[in-house]
Design a protein around this motif. Structure first.
Motif, mmCIF file in Angstrom:
data_model
loop_
_atom_site.group_PDB
_atom_site.id
_atom_site.type_symbol
_atom_site.label_atom_id
_atom_site.label_comp_id
_atom_site.label_asym_id
_atom_site.label_seq_id
_atom_site.Cartn_x
_atom_site.Cartn_y
_atom_site.Cartn_z
ATOM 1 N N ALA A 17 49.228 44.053 44.183
ATOM 2 C CA ALA A 17 50.501 44.014 44.897
ATOM 3 C C ALA A 17 50.922 42.552 44.902
ATOM 4 O O ALA A 17 50.505 41.769 45.762
ATOM 5 C CB ALA A 17 50.338 44.566 46.311
ATOM 6 N N VAL A 18 51.718 42.195 43.911
ATOM 7 C CA VAL A 18 52.014 40.776 43.671
ATOM 8 C C VAL A 18 53.175 40.365 44.573
ATOM 9 O O VAL A 18 54.331 40.653 44.290
ATOM 10 C CB VAL A 18 52.353 40.543 42.182
ATOM 11 C CG1 VAL A 18 52.571 39.067 41.913
ATOM 12 C CG2 VAL A 18 51.241 41.091 41.296
ATOM 13 N N VAL A 77 48.050 27.521 48.220
ATOM 14 C CA VAL A 77 48.583 28.298 47.095
ATOM 15 C C VAL A 77 47.585 29.300 46.516
ATOM 16 O O VAL A 77 47.763 29.793 45.413
ATOM 17 C CB VAL A 77 49.095 27.354 45.975
ATOM 18 C CG1 VAL A 77 50.355 26.647 46.395
ATOM 19 C CG2 VAL A 77 48.028 26.363 45.549
ATOM 20 N N ASN A 78 46.532 29.593 47.236
ATOM 21 C CA ASN A 78 45.512 30.531 46.718
ATOM 22 C C ASN A 78 45.028 30.127 45.336
ATOM 23 O O ASN A 78 44.905 30.957 44.427
ATOM 24 C CB ASN A 78 46.054 31.967 46.645
ATOM 25 C CG ASN A 78 46.150 32.628 47.995
ATOM 26 O OD1 ASN A 78 45.446 32.242 48.927
ATOM 27 N ND2 ASN A 78 47.026 33.611 48.118
ATOM 28 N N SER A 79 44.768 28.848 45.170
ATOM 29 C CA SER A 79 44.258 28.441 43.853
ATOM 30 C C SER A 79 42.826 28.943 43.707
ATOM 31 O O SER A 79 42.093 29.097 44.687
ATOM 32 C CB SER A 79 44.322 26.924 43.687
ATOM 33 O OG SER A 79 43.512 26.307 44.646
ATOM 34 N N LEU A 80 42.473 29.222 42.478
ATOM 35 C CA LEU A 80 41.183 29.860 42.214
ATOM 36 C C LEU A 80 40.107 28.796 42.058
ATOM 37 O O LEU A 80 39.734 28.413 40.952
ATOM 38 C CB LEU A 80 41.282 30.749 40.979
ATOM 39 C CG LEU A 80 42.420 31.774 41.021
ATOM 40 C CD1 LEU A 80 42.466 32.593 39.735
ATOM 41 C CD2 LEU A 80 42.278 32.694 42.228
ATOM 42 N N SER A 112 48.244 38.986 48.625
ATOM 43 C CA SER A 112 48.077 37.647 49.186
ATOM 44 C C SER A 112 48.521 37.624 50.634
ATOM 45 O O SER A 112 49.485 38.296 51.016
ATOM 46 C CB SER A 112 48.905 36.649 48.370
ATOM 47 O OG SER A 112 49.033 35.443 49.071
ATOM 48 N N ALA A 113 47.815 36.824 51.407
ATOM 49 C CA ALA A 113 48.235 36.594 52.782
ATOM 50 C C ALA A 113 49.023 35.295 52.888
ATOM 51 O O ALA A 113 49.446 34.911 53.970
ATOM 52 C CB ALA A 113 47.002 36.539 53.697
ATOM 53 N N LYS A 125 42.945 40.525 50.676
ATOM 54 C CA LYS A 125 44.072 39.608 50.858
ATOM 55 C C LYS A 125 43.605 38.188 50.629
ATOM 56 O O LYS A 125 42.711 37.697 51.342
ATOM 57 C CB LYS A 125 44.609 39.729 52.286
ATOM 58 C CG LYS A 125 45.529 40.880 52.482
ATOM 59 C CD LYS A 125 46.192 40.796 53.851
ATOM 60 C CE LYS A 125 46.936 42.083 54.127
ATOM 61 N NZ LYS A 125 47.167 42.316 55.523
ATOM 62 N N PHE A 126 44.223 37.540 49.675
ATOM 63 C CA PHE A 126 43.854 36.150 49.406
ATOM 64 C C PHE A 126 44.421 35.285 50.523
ATOM 65 O O PHE A 126 45.613 35.328 50.813
ATOM 66 C CB PHE A 126 44.424 35.687 48.066
ATOM 67 C CG PHE A 126 44.080 36.589 46.905
ATOM 68 C CD1 PHE A 126 42.937 37.374 46.925
ATOM 69 C CD2 PHE A 126 44.896 36.647 45.786
ATOM 70 C CE1 PHE A 126 42.613 38.211 45.862
ATOM 71 C CE2 PHE A 126 44.586 37.478 44.716
ATOM 72 C CZ PHE A 126 43.452 38.259 44.756
#
Ligand SMILES: CCCCCCC/C=C/C(=O)SCCNC(=O)CCNC(=O)[C@H](O)C(C)(C)COP(=O)(O)OP(=O)(O)OC[C@H]1O[C@@H](n2cnc3c(N)ncnc32)[C@H](O)[C@@H]1OP(=O)(O)O
Length: 657
Positions: free
Chosen positions: A464-465, A386-389, A417-418, A380-381
């Motif tokens: 799982a988007v 925004v979970n930017s990489l 994503s969390a 889980k991100f």
């Protein structure tokens, strides 16, 4: 702009301090201020208020332009040829040690130059040939074979493999004879010989697995190991070759310094309680390649004792219906080996009557939960907003994935994503501007590493988007085996780089084309489209839509379906043999003996070729080989051992490893 245009962008935004001149049709400057309107998705007024500027950005051509990294692409000969031509005339300092031009003793720049008949590095190294420098599983592990002639001019047979182990904290390398190796800025020397030119250890960074409380098993490679152009017979001059080539001085470590821990190797379980080797499964004796008798050992062999302390042996109670329980894979047919042994992955287990055993580990960016009974992990991100990489995120991603790869209890991973409404916003824009060249190098290596690891993972991967997923976020989803998206039309996904005024790197494009097809990819890339979930489903960008609250359950169900496939998740697969440098299936569940491994979408028996190739290469002990696909065959271009070596090697690994 065509989607198949070369990876070099037509233009990139640059800052005024950038020394590279480009057509500056990038993000517009805010009127009168000289400031860039950036990030481009922001309103101009917001950017102007901040007076943001856009400094020099990393160019995508830093990604090795000739290194066709997609394992699904066609022949690479042309690319390698480009490599060779392009690298001719490059300063030696810029060439990797595996470059033909570097395969000479130091101080003798012309002698033994590769490309000259009979000397230097050869495409296909085998015992008795002049030597070669061979990359191992990553920059932390290089197998070295001395090259060419010794200082007295005598031909030198390839020396036994020497393993060198870097000590990142001291910026030095230790070989397996206990000697410290010094660096000369281009490669490593030992007794005046160039013995390797691997990537510069990153002294600033601690070994990956010791970061963020991850524990683990010693330093691990962060770089992609097998996609470097230099590995395929060319010389990779790219600044950001995924192997991390590029020279750089290496400090000499003080003598008597403590040895670094041995590097962990992919596919090898991390150190733990020592598992006794199964006495019944000793390596088979070599078999003559001309023998008409099947070279494979009789099957089934007696069962091994349990080899993981975590995994109990399957229950011996008979199935109430008298038949084999459906969840257990039937034994492979004669001649087919259970490669789970070779790949170090646990066989499929029946559902446990006990409560699900769960383990979790976490870092700042990603939470990983492993359901041991199902063999499925969820990553889980959790990097708000925004979970930017970012570099940190990518690093943690690779570490987490590798930990799961090395965990015999894990056979599949669900990425989600969390952070509400966002899957991932893509590459962190702040990592791509205003930083040093070294930082860009590290960042782009990490981006590529993330992609390579995920793409070539031998676990089942399901995205799982559960939120928007632009650009790099979309790439993550594309790289998985299967994509399920929450059916919220507010969530969108796509490669929107064109809207930002930048060009998606060619390997983003390739991955996209593989999923949605050429024409859809072309127009989508040209427009930089972000597709709302229903449209994304329509064009095949995601495989299915489900209500958000059902996403997790559906992903779990899909995962179970995939894990039930023969071969997927490491139960068994075809044994593959090598003839004339090509790998040919010699049988497997549902696979006709003699058929070639097919290339392209779909794969065989639940395996995509990229994954198969990795597994087969690992089984054959040629992870460092370049892999090529052509027509309907796939094979190693270069160092794959000939059949008589490859098959026993495979057998001994499958049976005795
Ligand atoms: C020069 C050649 C380079 C070639 C590279 C080619 C490959 C590039 C790949 C990429 O991935 S580029 C990145 C592309 N990403 C995007 O375009 C995403 C843009 N962001 C959005 O669309 C939205 O932010 C969002 C993700 C839909 C979320 O919208 P929301 O309204 O919920 O939040 P915002 O207020 O917009 O943002 C919050 C906060 O986050 C920052 N941010 C958003 N995206 C990024 C990002 N990719 N990198 C870094 N930071 C990002 C945004 O600026 C906000 O920051 P603050 O204002 O709160 O400081």
């Amino acid at each position: 702009m065509r989607c198949c245009s070369p990876p070099r962008p037509a233009w990139v935004p640059t800052c005024s301090s950038s020394t590279r001149s480009r057509r500056s049709t990038g993000p517009a400057r805010a009127a009168g201020t000289g400031a860039w309107d950036w990030p481009p998705w922001r309103s101009r007024s917001r950017s102007r208020q901040r007076g943001s500027t856009i400094p020099a950005m990393l160019l995508p051509d830093a990604v090795c332009p000739h290194s066709t990294a997609s394992p699904r692409l066609g022949p690479r000969a042309a690319g390698d040829e480009v490599h060779r031509r392009c690298c001719r005339g490059q300063p030696r300092e810029l060439l990797p040690a595996s470059c033909p031009g570097m395969a000479v003793p130091l101080g003798e720049p012309e002698r033994g130059r590769a490309g000259r008949a009979g000397q230097g590095r050869t495409e296909r190294g085998s015992a008795g040939q002049d030597g070669m420098v061979q990359g191992g599983a990553g920059p932390w592990d290089h197998r070295i074979i001395k090259v060419g002639k010794d200082p007295q001019g005598h031909r030198v047979q390839p020396a036994p493999t020497t393993t060198i182990t870097p000590n990142p904290e001291q910026g030095a390398w230790l070989n397996n004879k206990g000697a410290w190796l010094s660096g000369n800025g281009r490669g490593l020397t030992e007794g005046g010989w160039l013995i390797g030119g691997g990537p510069t250890p990153r002294p600033r960074r601690v070994p990956l697995t010791s970061r963020a409380g991850n524990g683990g098993s010693g330093p691990r490679p962060l770089h992609g190991a097998d996609r470097c152009g230099a590995q395929r017979g060319g010389a990779c001059s790219a600044l950001l070759c995924p192997r991390g080539w590029g020279g750089g001085g290496l400090a000499t470590a003080p003598r008597g310094s403590p040895s670094p821990p041995p590097p962990a190797r992919r596919g090898v379980p991390p150190p733990g309680p020592r598992v006794p080797r199964c006495p019944l499964h000793a390596p088979c004796p070599p078999v003559s390649p001309t023998s008409p008798v099947s070279p494979y050992p009789p099957y089934p062999r007696p069962p091994c004792p349990p080899i993981s302390p975590h995994i109990p042996p399957p229950p011996q109670t008979p199935c109430p219906r008298g038949a084999a329980p459906p969840h257990l894979t039937p034994p492979p047919p004669p001649g087919v080996l259970p490669l789970s042994q070779a790949w170090g992955r646990a066989p499929r287990l029946p559902p446990s009557p006990l409560p699900a055993q769960r383990r979790a580990f976490s870092n700042n960016k990603i939470l990983v939960e492993l359901d041991e009974s199902a063999g499925v992990a969820t990553m889980k991100f959790k990097s708000p907003p925004v979970n930017s990489l970012s570099l940190d995120f990518l690093t943690e991603f690779c570490i987490s994935l590798e930990k799961l790869e090395n965990d015999r209890a894990c056979r599949g991973v669900i990425l989600t994503s969390a952070v509400p409404k966002i899957f991932s916003s893509g590459l962190d824009i702040t990592e791509m501007c205003g930083k040093s060249t070294e930082h860009y190098a590290e960042f782009w290596r990490a981006v590529q590493e993330m992609w390579l690891r995920l793409y070539s993972s031998n676990m089942v991967t399901v995205a799982a988007v559960n939120g928007s997923s632009p650009a790099g976020g979309c790439l993550i989803a594309l790289t998985c085996d299967y994509r399920i998206m929450a059916e919220n039309p507010k969530f969108s996904i796509g490669l929107n780089e064109a809207q930002l005024g930048i060009v998606a790197p060619f390997w983003f494009k390739d991955t996209f084309v593989n999923v949605v097809g050429h024409r859809v990819a072309e127009s989508s890339l040209q427009l930089g489209s972000l597709h709302p979930a229903p449209e994304a489903h329509r064009i095949g960008l995601v495989d299915e839509l489900v209500p958000e609250e059902k996403l997790k359950d559906r992903a779990t169900a899909v995962m179970q379906q995939w894990l039930a496939l023969p071969g997927k998740g490491g139960t068994s697969w075809a044994v593959t043999e090598c003839r004339n440098g090509d790998l040919t299936c010699v049988g497997g569940p549902g696979i006709e003996a003699g058929s070639c491994v097919s290339v392209g979408t779909g794969g065989v028996g639940g395996w995509e070729v990229g994954k198969l190739s990795k597994a087969v290469r690992a089984a054959l002990g040629c992870e460092g080989c370049a892999w090529h696909t052509a027509g309907r065959s796939a094979g190693c271009a270069g160092r794959l051992p000939p059949a008589q070596l490859a098959v026993p090697a495979l057998l001994s690994r499958a049976g005795g490893a």
